[in-house]
Design an enzyme around this catalytic site. Structure first.
Site, PDB file in Angstrom:
ATOM      1  N   CYS A  60      -0.374   4.115   2.169  1.00 45.02           N
ATOM      2  CA  CYS A  60      -0.171   3.883   3.608  1.00 45.02           C
ATOM      3  C   CYS A  60       1.283   4.127   3.993  1.00 45.02           C
ATOM      4  CB  CYS A  60      -0.523   2.436   3.973  1.00 45.02           C
ATOM      5  SG  CYS A  60      -2.101   1.844   3.355  1.00 45.02           S
ATOM      6  N   ASP A  61       2.221   3.657   3.170  1.00 46.00           N
ATOM      7  CA  ASP A  61       3.616   3.559   3.596  1.00 46.00           C
ATOM      8  C   ASP A  61       4.619   4.386   2.795  1.00 46.00           C
ATOM      9  OD1 ASP A  61       2.776   1.735   5.526  1.00 46.00           O
ATOM     10  OD2 ASP A  61       2.998   0.035   4.165  1.00 46.00           O
TER      11      ASP A  61
ATOM     12  N   CYS B 296       0.825  -1.205   0.000  1.00 47.59           N
ATOM     13  CA  CYS B 296       0.000   0.000   0.000  1.00 47.59           C
ATOM     14  C   CYS B 296       0.862   1.259   0.000  1.00 47.59           C
ATOM     15  CB  CYS B 296      -0.931   0.009   1.216  1.00 47.59           C
ATOM     16  SG  CYS B 296      -1.980   1.475   1.289  1.00 47.59           S
TER      17      CYS B 296
END
Length: 319
Positions: A149-150, A146
């Site tokens: 997300c990261d 992701c």
């Protein structure tokens, strides 16, 4: 009500008002709202209580946590909040469901049968993985599925993305906001992605492509240090030094147990009535990533969990 003991077995004759399948952000938010509406919800926890956030380290984009929060800690807080308002939890995997009539009938793998007037599906979607040694061990330590997300954690670093579809192009393009370089590794000599996504990625000076290549190994004990690659045309092995590795070969919605009963799209995502969480079966609602192939974020999943609980409450009022 007599149901709800975790891990209990046997057949329970109680008819639940609201049963939620799944304990990620969508399922637990639905449980919080249903519990506060005095609907005494039952929440079924499967193999991965807390959902995908439990395998995420730092979560920095969930509102309300200025310093960030660990994924497992966030989901523990969700669960405690749901329990505080009276949500009951049952541990087990769904073996089968019968949605042909109300109350709906759910059978767990231990043999327990649950009858429920309304059902909220919140089983999420799972990232597809390559199955490499070290892939799971280094999850959250340089391996991710992701970018939104990261990606933030990889500022000025070299990153590789595996895949050749729209997901891979979206991830690679997004990662250029942070990375020094992004290398897209694809097994074929041309992309499967839509033309517009290909053109966008190929025009980005930070993105380069390795064609006819697959990742066969990940270097690093405590963090990703590089990848072992194999050229599928020449058979030649090589190494690529990177600090981040994003697997972008798509997601699989966890909807196998309702296939054939709930209307889904060709890839298995549950179809809902626009602007609601209502499925084609009255009394069955879908929240979170199993119905969302676009955003797939904790915050959007939680939002649809709220919607599902309100939709279920209104359905019960009308019936």
């Amino acid at each position: 009500m007599s149901s709800g003991g975790s891990g209990s077995s046997g057949i329970d004759s109680t008819i639940e008002s609201v049963t939620v399948i799944g304990t990620g952000p969508a399922g637990l938010t639905a449980a919080i709202y249903a519990a506060r509406a005095n609907l005494n919800p039952l929440c079924i926890e499967g193999e991965q209580p807390g959902g995908q956030l439990t395998i995420t380290t730092e979560v920095e984009n969930y509102p309300g946590f200025a310093e960030g929060i660990l994924g497992p800690d966030l989901m523990t807080a969700f669960r405690e909040q749901a329990a505080r308002f009276g949500t009951r939890f049952e541990t087990g995997n769904i073996k089968s469901v019968d949605l042909s009539q109300r109350p709906f009938r759910l059978t767990l793998d231990g043999g327990k049968v649950i009858h429920t007037k309304t059902l909220i599906l919140a089983t999420g979607a799972s990232a597809k993985w390559l199955g490499l040694p070290g892939e799971k061990k280094l999850m959250g330590k340089g391996v991710s599925a992701c970018a939104t997300c990261d990606g933030f954690f990889f500022r000025n670093q070299d990153i590789a993305v595996a895949g050749g579809g729209d997901t891979a192009m979206e991830e690679a393009t997004f990662l250029t906001r942070f990375a020094k370089s992004v290398t897209v590794i694809h097994r074929r000599d041309k992309l499967r992605a839509s033309k517009i996504m290909q053109e966008k990625a190929m025009a980005n000076p930070k993105i380069k492509f390795l064609w006819d290549t697959e990742v066969v190994g990940i270097h690093g004990e405590k963090a990703v240090e590089g990848l072992r690659l194999k050229n599928l045309k020449t058979g030649e092995d090589s190494d690529l030094a990177v600090q981040g590795f994003f697997v972008a070969i798509g997601h699989q919605p966890n909807t196998g147990f309702v296939q054939g009963q709930i209307r889904c799209d060709e890839t298995g995502y549950v179809l809902v009535e626009p602007g609601t969480t209502r499925t084609n079966i009255p009394g069955v609602f879908a929240a979170g990533d199993l119905a969302d192939k676009t955003y797939r974020q904790a915050i959007t999943a939680a939002g649809t969990g709220c919607m599902a609980a309100i939709d279920a409450e209104r359905f019960l009022e009308g019936h």
